[in-house]
Design an enzyme around this catalytic site. Structure first.
Site, PDB file in Angstrom:
ATOM      1  N   ASP A 259      62.176 -19.204  19.544  1.00 14.49           N
ATOM      2  CA  ASP A 259      61.840 -18.059  20.380  1.00 14.49           C
ATOM      3  C   ASP A 259      61.514 -18.597  21.774  1.00 14.49           C
ATOM      4  O   ASP A 259      61.397 -19.804  21.987  1.00 14.49           O
ATOM      5  CB  ASP A 259      60.666 -17.274  19.766  1.00 14.49           C
ATOM      6  CG  ASP A 259      60.652 -15.832  20.249  1.00 14.49           C
ATOM      7  OD1 ASP A 259      60.083 -14.979  19.551  1.00 14.49           O
ATOM      8  OD2 ASP A 259      61.229 -15.566  21.321  1.00 14.49           O
TER       9      ASP A 259
HETATM   10  C1  GLC Z   1      60.944 -12.637  23.151  1.00 10.73           C
HETATM   11  C2  GLC Z   1      60.936 -12.186  21.709  1.00 10.73           C
HETATM   12  C3  GLC Z   1      62.254 -12.411  21.011  1.00 10.73           C
HETATM   13  C4  GLC Z   1      63.387 -12.306  22.021  1.00 10.73           C
HETATM   14  C5  GLC Z   1      63.240 -13.487  22.967  1.00 10.73           C
HETATM   15  C6  GLC Z   1      64.326 -13.468  24.052  1.00 10.73           C
HETATM   16  O1  GLC Z   1      59.693 -13.166  23.495  1.00 10.73           O
HETATM   17  O2  GLC Z   1      59.897 -12.669  20.868  1.00 10.73           O
HETATM   18  O3  GLC Z   1      62.365 -11.420  19.971  1.00 10.73           O
HETATM   19  O4  GLC Z   1      64.636 -12.350  21.373  1.00 10.73           O
HETATM   20  O5  GLC Z   1      61.961 -13.539  23.578  1.00 10.73           O
HETATM   21  O6  GLC Z   1      64.156 -12.358  24.871  1.00 10.73           O
END
Ligand code: GLC
Length: 733
Positions: A259
């Site tokens: 993430d």
């Molecule tokens: C965010 C989320 C994740 C998302 C990623 C990219 O913080 O936790 O679900 O896909 O960053 O945007």
């Protein structure tokens, strides 16, 4: 292209890459201005990036791709990724709403359209489906998943993967799926987003992991490791999850992206000593791609030079990334036709699909006295509430970057449905978060507007009352704004925010018929409304055609057939609350021990699987192919479902089991089958369910493995998790 050819091409490419370029493939750079770190094009030009996120601009995609293909040392094309969670330009109901349809065709069709539009824009990869089981409605991200149940969640996860990816990775109208957030994120303590998660292996195996395995079996090309600690080990440094379960047990051959900033954040979490240590732990745990924290490009070459990592370990993480780029045909077709998007998003069938999905996702919670469906000869209708004309609330949370909401609001949908009527509107007092969301403040140029003054709020309140007073019927549109659910949007209460309930009571006191339409991203404790408002429709965040679909349902042009994928608690403090619980200590016939709280039983306001229709249904003739079945064998359960009303409608036949005793205690009920049926008035259909090892096995704490055992089982079949039609069967050794 067969796997052998792909493998050969991957080895050829890999053989020509320097260590720096291999590490570049593991680096995902932010394409948006707000993204921290070095400029994307500089990274790309030196072969230091394999994919780009947080960019949504076809021309820009082609510019960066040109740098990668024509200027970087090895010319490896980039993957462009973005959070296309429930639609790209045509927005579909949020995933929690899609799950409310209890019809896998809804997420599959929705994500098929989302993929066509996203790919036409030049995106290759979406960070979806989000498949975290959530049993605490205070958690804001419950909106993005399929609710509380692993069986329903598995069906929805697989359907979304099929929709995004199709069957052929070279299909130019599909995008890579990403099963997230692996794993356990939805169980954050107290529903507080990002907080630690403590799950015993039995709950991981029986509740949290099955939807991820279903996504993998459906072919999910990528997984995303979650932010939080799982049992004191961050998911993005968690070898149990990423090596043992995902790869060794499940045979996953795709790749894992962390993430955002999650690799570097292992330092903040007090897990990694520093960024170099974080990079080492991410690689060792099996995180292929470092999303936007730049720890890999900063440290991995040094870790190899110092003998803490081998180039072979890096090769192992790079191969699946190259394989996917080869399978997608990106080496042959790296660029996007910039005229394509306009053609694709203008297809009428896209908004038709969104309207269809929204109709099937809505849940009728109450319809006292048959107030619904409404008659189209209504003359004066008042539409009242802070969300009634809000495109943002109608399309909901997790919009892609740069999306301009274009939804048909409930007000617009009702006006279109009643062209001859006087449809008036009053906003009522504003609602807003106590603490602003990141999206309200940090996005470029977005200053949070000042709060409405109490005087202005009171004036709006009185104006709404006057608008209601002048009408024959009132449609109240209440709930949450799009920022009140989603990421970093947990809340301690499940009550209607602001003065909405006060306004609802005041309008109801006028004595006119009132219909409540809810636009929200989580269950809400609408206890007063549930007692006093005759008609309540849960519309969730229904997407671009949401207002049209609400009008279709309210006036009977579509019959509501949705069911709740998550229960509605009476209080936020009752969370986590879910139906598939163990009975645990409850001495026979001793009521004094029973109330878990002395200030009110934590029974749900609306149970899991609950939803009404404009007609009525009856379940009968529950039969088993045999009263006994051997371990490892299957039996068939059949039941008749009859439409006993005067309107055609949909019912969802649901099958629940309970293993009465065993090596471990088992939940009082567990969903193990469902089917949504359309029945004409008087029509009966027979539904068959299979119960075999897949449905009857469980991960046992005592045995430390999957087991299926001889025992007596209850079966209930009906229209929600409190179904009464019962029989039982025995599993024998
Ligand atoms: C965010 C989320 C994740 C998302 C990623 C990219 O913080 O936790 O679900 O896909 O960053 O945007």
């Amino acid at each position: 292209m067969n796997d052998k050819e792909v493998e050969r091409q991957v080895e050829t490419i890999l053989g020509k890459l320097s260590l720096e370029e291999k590490i570049g493939q593991l680096n995902q750079v932010g394409g948006a201005d707000f993204a921290p770190g070095p400029k994307a094009e500089d990274q790309i030009r030196k072969g230091g990036a394999g994919s780009v996120l947080w960019l949504n601009d076809t021309q820009r995609f082609n510019e960066l791709q040109k740098i990668a293909v024509e200027e970087s040392p090895s010319g490896i094309p980039l993957l462009f990724a973005l959070d296309v969670i429930h639609g790209y330009r045509t927005i579909f109901p949020v995933p929690l709403a899609m799950a409310s349809s209890w019809d896998p065709a809804v997420p599959e069709k929705s994500q098929t359209v989302a993929a066509k539009e996203a790919r036409a824009a030049g995106l290759h990869w979406t960070f979806g489906p989000m498949i975290d089981i959530a049993r605490d409605a205070r958690w804001g991200r419950i909106v993005e998943g399929a609710g509380e149940d692993p069986y329903l969640g598995s069906a929805m996860a697989a359907a979304q993967v099929r929709g995004f990816q199709g069957r052929d990775p070279s299909d130019p109208e599909r995008v890579l799926a990403c099963a997230k957030h692996f794993a356990g994120y939805g169980a954050s303590e107290g529903g507080r987003d990002y907080d630690p998660v403590y799950l015993p292996e039995t709950q991981l195996r029986n509740t949290i992991l099955p939807p991820f395995e279903a996504a993998l079996k459906a072919g999910a090309a990528t997984f995303m490791s979650a932010y939080m600690d799982l049992n004191d080990v961050p998911a993005s440094g968690n070898r149990f999850l990423l090596r043992q379960v995902l790869r060794q047990e499940w045979g996953f051959e795709g790749f894992v992206v962390s993430d955002a900033f999650a690799v570097a954040n292992m330092v903040i979490q007090g897990h990694a000593r520093n960024r170099r240590d974080a990079a080492l732990r991410g690689i060792k745990a099996g995180v292929n791609v470092d999303m936007s924290s730049y720890t890999y490009v900063e440290n991995v070459a040094g870790l190899v030079a110092d003998g803490l990592l081998t180039e072979a370990e890096i090769d192992e993480l790079v191969r699946p990334i190259l394989a996917i780029k080869v399978k997608m045909g990106l080496f042959e077709h790296p660029y996007t036709d910039e005229t394509l998007l306009a053609q694709v998003v203008s297809r009428p069938e896209h908004r038709q699909a969104s309207r269809w999905a929204a109709q099937r996702s809505m849940v009728l919670l109450r319809n006292e006295g048959g107030l619904l469906p409404l008659k189209k000869d209504l003359k004066k209708v008042a539409v009242i509430g802070p969300l009634a004309d809000s495109m943002e609330a109608t399309e909901g949370s997790w919009m892609v970057f740069g999306h301009t909401p274009a939804a048909v609001t409930v007000l617009a949908g009702l006006r279109a449905k009643l062209p001859a009527a006087q449809v008036t509107y009053a906003h009522g007092p504003e609602i807003r978060r106590d603490i602003p969301s990141w999206f309200e403040t940090s996005m470029a140029g977005m200053e949070r507007k000042p709060a409405q003054s109490p005087a202005d709020a009171e004036a709006a309140f009185q104006a709404a009352i006057e608008t209601a007073r002048a009408a024959d019927l009132v449609v109240m549109v209440l709930g949450e704004t799009a920022e009140m659910a989603g990421e970093a949007a947990s809340r301690a209460s499940l009550d209607l925010p602001g003065r909405q309930e006060e306004l609802l009571k005041a309008v109801a006191a006028l004595g006119k018929p009132v219909v409540l339409v809810l636009l929200n991203g989580r269950p809400l404790s609408i206890n007063w409304a549930a007692e006093h408002i005759p008609a309540i429709l849960e519309a969730w965040e229904p997407g671009t055609e949401g207002g049209s679909a609400v009008a279709d349902i309210l006036f009977g042009d579509a019959v509501p057939g949705g069911k709740l994928p998550v229960c509605f608690p009476h209080k936020g403090s009752h969370a986590p609350l879910y139906y598939a619980r163990n009975l645990t200590h409850s001495p026979e016939g001793s009521p004094m021990y029973n109330p878990r709280y002395w200030d009110g039983l934590p029974e749900p306001l609306y149970p899991f699987g609950y939803g009404l229709s404009y007609t009525t249904f009856e379940f009968s003739n529950l039969k088993l192919s045999s009263p006994q079945v051997k371990v490892g064998h299957s039996l068939t359960v059949s039941v008749d479902v009859t439409n006993t009303g005067s309107l055609a409608g949909d019912e969802v036949a649901q099958l629940y089991i309970h293993q009465q005793w065993g090596s471990d205690t088992r939940p009082m009920r567990e969903l193990k089958g469902f089917e949504r049926l359309t029945l004409q008035p008087g029509e009966t259909k027979t539904v068959n369910f299979k119960l075999g090892p897949d449905e009857l096995r469980y991960w046992s704490t005592n045995a430390g493995q999957w087991i299926q055992e001889a025992a007596e089982f209850d079966i209930w079949v009906g229209s929600d998790s409190q179904a009464a039609l019962h029989t039982n069967f025995e599993v024998v050794a």
